[in-house]
Design a protein around this motif. Structure first.
Motif, PDB file in Angstrom:
ATOM      1  N   TYR A 234       0.880  -1.162   0.000  1.00  0.00           N
ATOM      2  CA  TYR A 234       0.000   0.000   0.000  1.00  0.00           C
ATOM      3  C   TYR A 234       0.921   1.217   0.000  1.00  0.00           C
ATOM      4  CZ  TYR A 234      -4.449   2.391   0.934  1.00  0.00           C
ATOM      5  OH  TYR A 234      -5.594   3.143   0.835  1.00  0.00           O
ATOM      6  N   ASP A 238       0.779   9.618  -0.086  1.00  0.00           N
ATOM      7  CA  ASP A 238      -0.611   9.796  -0.493  1.00  0.00           C
ATOM      8  C   ASP A 238      -0.828  10.901  -1.509  1.00  0.00           C
ATOM      9  OD1 ASP A 238      -1.559   7.763   1.158  1.00  0.00           O
ATOM     10  OD2 ASP A 238      -1.708   9.102   2.889  1.00  0.00           O
ATOM     11  N   PHE A 243      -5.161   6.092  -2.217  1.00  0.00           N
ATOM     12  CA  PHE A 243      -5.932   5.453  -1.153  1.00  0.00           C
ATOM     13  C   PHE A 243      -7.429   5.487  -1.463  1.00  0.00           C
ATOM     14  CE2 PHE A 243      -5.532   9.896   0.131  1.00  0.00           C
ATOM     15  CZ  PHE A 243      -6.833  10.230   0.499  1.00  0.00           C
ATOM     16  N   SER A 247      -8.813  -0.798  -1.840  1.00  0.00           N
ATOM     17  CA  SER A 247      -9.583  -1.325  -0.713  1.00  0.00           C
ATOM     18  C   SER A 247      -8.818  -2.483  -0.091  1.00  0.00           C
ATOM     19  CB  SER A 247     -10.951  -1.814  -1.205  1.00  0.00           C
ATOM     20  OG  SER A 247     -11.689  -2.383  -0.144  1.00  0.00           O
ATOM     21  N   ASN A 335      -4.658  -5.580  -1.561  1.00  0.00           N
ATOM     22  CA  ASN A 335      -5.343  -4.332  -1.891  1.00  0.00           C
ATOM     23  C   ASN A 335      -6.066  -4.494  -3.214  1.00  0.00           C
ATOM     24  OD1 ASN A 335      -4.297  -2.821   0.363  1.00  0.00           O
ATOM     25  ND2 ASN A 335      -2.338  -2.761  -0.709  1.00  0.00           N
ATOM     26  N   VAL A 412     -15.180   3.604   4.063  1.00  0.00           N
ATOM     27  CA  VAL A 412     -14.217   4.430   4.790  1.00  0.00           C
ATOM     28  C   VAL A 412     -14.948   5.450   5.653  1.00  0.00           C
ATOM     29  CG1 VAL A 412     -12.399   6.166   4.548  1.00  0.00           C
ATOM     30  CG2 VAL A 412     -12.358   4.104   3.129  1.00  0.00           C
ATOM     31  N   HIS A 464      -2.013   7.117   9.882  1.00  0.00           N
ATOM     32  CA  HIS A 464      -2.071   7.366   8.446  1.00  0.00           C
ATOM     33  C   HIS A 464      -3.038   8.499   8.144  1.00  0.00           C
ATOM     34  CE1 HIS A 464      -3.740   6.144   4.303  1.00  0.00           C
ATOM     35  NE2 HIS A 464      -2.604   6.765   4.096  1.00  0.00           N
ATOM     36  N   CYS A 482      -9.899   1.382   7.499  1.00  0.00           N
ATOM     37  CA  CYS A 482     -10.013   2.300   6.364  1.00  0.00           C
ATOM     38  C   CYS A 482      -9.008   1.981   5.262  1.00  0.00           C
ATOM     39  CB  CYS A 482      -9.836   3.738   6.833  1.00  0.00           C
ATOM     40  SG  CYS A 482     -11.188   4.337   7.889  1.00  0.00           S
ATOM     41  N   HIS A 483      -7.724   1.848   5.639  1.00  0.00           N
ATOM     42  CA  HIS A 483      -6.692   1.661   4.624  1.00  0.00           C
ATOM     43  C   HIS A 483      -5.727   0.529   4.937  1.00  0.00           C
ATOM     44  CE1 HIS A 483      -7.902   6.022   4.476  1.00  0.00           C
ATOM     45  NE2 HIS A 483      -8.275   5.564   3.294  1.00  0.00           N
TER      46      HIS A 483
END
Length: 507
Positions: A234, A238, A243, A247, A335, A412, A464, A482-483
């Motif tokens: 991941y 960002d 992001f 998922s 992901n 999210v 994050h 969430c991530h």
């Protein structure tokens, strides 16, 4: 596995110990800096070193110790039911390029294994995507047609060597499976032999793009490089807003020896039963048996009772492979991109020297191998027929990506807001080995009680983007729904995209 049993380590990590590589302690320069030493990062670093570039490989933890060390290690271009969807969203040419890129990566890997003489249990096997529900047989039949049209040696079959009947399956011949860690540790040695460097326990926290680029680490060290590859599973940066298009998904794995006569003779996966994936691997010290590897029970990190999931997966394995003694259990994380195809190429529209490899959706073996070839071609100035297919900067018609994109964003938002409304359990009632998020005067705390009864408290806000973490009891870890960031009970980072630990708090 028995009820309430804690997860053991990965079989791949246990059976292929690695040497250690020193952390980076002084400023360095390189042609290319690769962040992340999983399969995508290692394949890219090794290919670039072979092309004559000086390469620095930077890993926050241990070499091949993260997601790649916990895979099921199928090396196939048959990715469940992807070709029918690709044909609808990318057209026949897009599906063909996907199949070609994955297949060429597999054959390149086979050539590397032969060239370097790598002993990594490489076995050619057919890959199957099957269903047991007769109502879904036509779906699988259509997938076989789409895969065959894309150029794979695919066919629709109704008989397999699984110990139960199926309503239908796609079979693609000539695929492979291997011991991923043995293969990648050999690649690491080849990288070093071609002048590359490897630095473990080196956490990259900052990126300054330019000519050259500069990376900064948690220890205050700077890496100067013309090109940078972000291969951290991941992305840890960002600025590309990736992001919003990824998922996180976690899956459980159980494994144990079975008689060689029970080997189903292929690699299998079904979208039914919350996913079930089956393969075997050779046991070097016992040629009369093979290691059964069963994967499934996928869930968003921080949202499931993982102990119950392990129990269900173990029961399934014992039902269909009677007598199996489950000796190993672990979990892996993937992901899923909202538009199906991995994101491999320039990090964002303005990027000139920064690249990314992510979103392999559970198929990181062939995907990581493909990423190594694609990124090396791009960095060295070559042309690749499928660059546009995987380009992270791609803009697709809104209707193609919108349903999955909106679903992910809704999830999210649900966690970001809804998790803060959950009632707070009493800390006094927390038993040893358990954790919970509780209210405090200065915000939510993630509280864990050690086996000896001692309480540990850290901030429950993921470093994050601020979502609240939840406790994974089977793995004794805090997870961000969430991530996908994961933390130890003391707040240390186990898995990104977070790069900073959860703050310690008093209780």
């Amino acid at each position: 596995m028995t009820e309430n049993q804690q997860v053991r380590g990965s079989y791949w990590l246990e059976t292929a110990p690695a040497g250690r590589h020193d952390p980076l302690t002084e400023d360095i320069e390189a042609d290319v800096a690769v962040i992340g030493a999983g399969i995508a990062g290692l394949c890219t670093a090794r290919e670039l070193a072979r092309s004559g570039r000086s390469v620095a490989l930077l890993e926050a933890g241990r070499l091949v110790g993260g997601v790649t060390g916990h895979t099921t290690a199928k090396v196939t271009a048959l990715h469940s039911l992807i070709y029918g969807k690709l044909r609808r969203t990318r057209g026949s040419e897009g599906a063909r390029l996907y199949a070609r890129s994955q297949s060429e990566a597999i054959e390149h890997t086979a050539a590397v294994i032969e060239e370097l003489g790598i002993e990594c249990e490489w076995e050619r096997r057919s890959a199957f995507t099957y269903v047991r529900d007769p109502a879904r047989a036509d779906e699988v039949r259509a997938e076989a047609e789409a895969a065959r049209e894309a150029g794979l040696p695919a066919s629709f079959v109704t008989g397999t060597e699984l110990p139960f009947p199926v309503a239908g399956a796609v079979e693609v011949t000539g695929q492979a499976q291997f011991h991923p860690r043995k293969y990648l540790l050999a690649l690491a040695e080849d990288l070093l032999a071609h002048g590359g460097t490897i630095h473990e326990h080196t956490v990259v926290t900052g990126l300054e793009e330019g000519s050259p680029c500069r990376l900064s680490t948690a220890d205050g060290v700077t890496v100067t490089a013309r090109d940078v590859v972000v291969a951290t599973h991941y992305p840890v940066f960002d600025r590309a807003l990736l992001f919003t298009r990824l998922s996180p998904r976690r899956e459980l794995v159980v494994a144990g020896p079975i008689p060689a006569g029970q080997d189903p003779g292929g690699m299998y996966i079904t979208p039914e039963e919350n996913t079930r994936s089956v393969r075997t691997a050779p046991l070097a010290d016992d040629p009369g048996r093979r290691l059964l590897v069963v994967t499934g029970e996928h869930f968003t990190p921080g949202t499931a009772d993982t102990r119950a999931g392990f129990d269900r997966l173990s029961a399934w394995a014992r039902t269909h492979f009677p007598g199996v003694e489950l000796t190993h259990a672990w979990a892996t994380q993937d992901n899923d991109p909202t538009d199906t195809v991995p994101l491999v190429g320039p990090l964002h529209p303005g990027a000139r020297h920064v690249y990314v490899a992510t979103g392999f959706a559970g198929w990181g073996m062939s995907g990581g191998m493909m990423a190594g070839l694609l990124l090396t071609t791009q960095i060295t100035g070559g042309e690749c027929a499928w660059s546009a297919l995987y380009d992270p900067r791609r803009v697709l018609p809104a209707l193609r990506e919108a349903p999955d994109f909106l679903k992910h964003q809704a999830q999210v938002a649900k966690h970001f807001v809804g998790d803060r409304l959950h009632p707070s359990p009493p800390v006094e009632a927390l038993p040893p080995g358990e954790g919970a998020v509780v209210r405090a005067e200065d915000g939510r705390l993630a509280v864990y009680r050690d086996d000896d009864g001692t309480l540990q408290a850290v901030s429950a806000r993921c470093t994050h983007m601020g979502c609240l973490v939840a406790f994974n009891a089977a793995e004794r870890a805090w997870e961000c729904p969430c991530h996908g960031s994961r933390f130890g009970t003391d707040g240390t980072v186990l898995q990104g995209p977070a790069t900073r630990p959860l703050e310690r708090r008093k209780i």
